[in-house]
Design an enzyme around this catalytic site. Structure first.
Site, PDB file in Angstrom:
ATOM      1  N   GLY A 157       0.817  -1.209   0.000  1.00  0.00           N
ATOM      2  CA  GLY A 157       0.000   0.000   0.000  1.00  0.00           C
ATOM      3  C   GLY A 157       0.848   1.256   0.000  1.00  0.00           C
ATOM      4  O   GLY A 157       0.560   2.222  -0.708  1.00  0.00           O
ATOM      5  N   TYR A 158       1.911   1.248   0.788  1.00  0.00           N
ATOM      6  CA  TYR A 158       2.812   2.398   0.850  1.00  0.00           C
ATOM      7  C   TYR A 158       3.492   2.620  -0.501  1.00  0.00           C
ATOM      8  O   TYR A 158       3.552   3.751  -1.000  1.00  0.00           O
ATOM      9  CB  TYR A 158       3.861   2.169   1.941  1.00  0.00           C
ATOM     10  CG  TYR A 158       4.795   3.335   2.156  1.00  0.00           C
ATOM     11  CD1 TYR A 158       4.406   4.421   2.940  1.00  0.00           C
ATOM     12  CD2 TYR A 158       6.058   3.357   1.586  1.00  0.00           C
ATOM     13  CE1 TYR A 158       5.261   5.497   3.145  1.00  0.00           C
ATOM     14  CE2 TYR A 158       6.920   4.419   1.783  1.00  0.00           C
ATOM     15  CZ  TYR A 158       6.520   5.489   2.569  1.00  0.00           C
ATOM     16  OH  TYR A 158       7.361   6.554   2.760  1.00  0.00           O
ATOM     17  N   ALA A 159       3.995   1.549  -1.108  1.00  0.00           N
ATOM     18  CA  ALA A 159       4.653   1.674  -2.406  1.00  0.00           C
ATOM     19  C   ALA A 159       3.691   2.221  -3.462  1.00  0.00           C
ATOM     20  O   ALA A 159       4.046   3.099  -4.252  1.00  0.00           O
ATOM     21  CB  ALA A 159       5.214   0.323  -2.844  1.00  0.00           C
TER      22      ALA A 159
END
Length: 253
Positions: A157-159
């Site tokens: 999700g962060y990427a």
């Protein structure tokens, strides 16, 4: 040095309570800007950043907002716009990271990270940016990530969110550059902040990271003061849609 002077300007810095956001807010105050700070846990009065900004002779106004809550975000925007009709500099620094392998990564992790790191930043940029476009002046700075370029491990999700931030920077720059609004991003490398605490505490992973960084150290929040002032000031008037890496040489390795 007058091109770096922000006297009389007002800067809104999200995620400014600690780390990179705090360092950037202090840097903008050091060159004359008054600061509006917002984060999910920022004290309305008496915060450390308020004390440091005031000590520089600049004004500081705190707001508290959970960017994972869309309704709360819009309430914050309306209140802030009522209090401050003109924002000269917007620093989109607020962010979060939630770690779990992709096969176990729950919907709630994905939704929260995308909402805070990408959706809220678009909404805030749109609502403040429309006034910048109308008056043909303004600076917007996003905090991207090395995972704007790379995939990372156990942080899908962060990427995805930081990849989106990189593209959003370029998309807004393409539309708003003709109207005198500069939209750019800063790409932190591995920095000693809350987000990297787990990595720094993992001795083997920390050594792997340090072995690849030509500068031979983890970055510090203060390493972002200069680039923040540059991108917020008239010194960067011909810089549009650029992502500036501050990574100790990681991407060049």
């Amino acid at each position: 040095m007058s091109m770096f002077d922000l006297t009389g300007k007002t800067a809104l810095v999200t995620g400014c309570k600690r780390g990179i956001g705090k360092a950037m807010a202090i840097a903008l105050a050091e060159v004359g800007a008054d600061i509006i700070g917002v984060s999910a846990s920022l004290e309305e009065k008496g915060s450390q950043i308020e004390k440091e900004v005031n000590a520089l002779g600049r004004k500081f106004k705190a707001y508290q907002c959970d960017f994972a809550d869309r309704k709360a975000l819009y309430t914050f925007i309306e209140n802030m716009k009522s209090d401050y009709p003109q924002i000269d500099v917007l620093v989109n620094n607020a962010g979060t990271i939630l770690r779990k392998p992709a096969v176990e990564h729950p919907d709630e992790y994905w939704d929260k990270v995308i909402e805070i790191n990408l959706s809220a930043q678009f909404i805030l940029s749109r609502e403040i940016g429309k006034k910048m476009v109308a008056r043909k002046s303004g600076k917007i700075i996003f905090t991207a990530s090395l995972l704007t370029y790379q995939g990372g491990i156990t942080v899908p999700g962060y990427a995805a969110s930081k990849g989106g931030v990189g593209q959003l920077t370029k998309a807004l720059a393409n539309e708003w550059a003709p109207h005198g609004v500069n939209v750019n991003g800063i790409v932190p490398g591995y920095i000693a902040t809350d987000n990297t605490e787990a990595l720094r505490n993992d001795e083997a992973r920390s050594r792997q990271i340090l072995d690849r960084i030509p500068a031979g150290r983890w970055g510090e929040p203060e390493d972002f003061k200069g680039v923040a002032v540059f991108l917020a000031s008239s010194a960067s008037d011909y810089v549009h849609g650029t992502l500036v890496t501050v990574d100790g040489g990681w991407m060049g390795r």
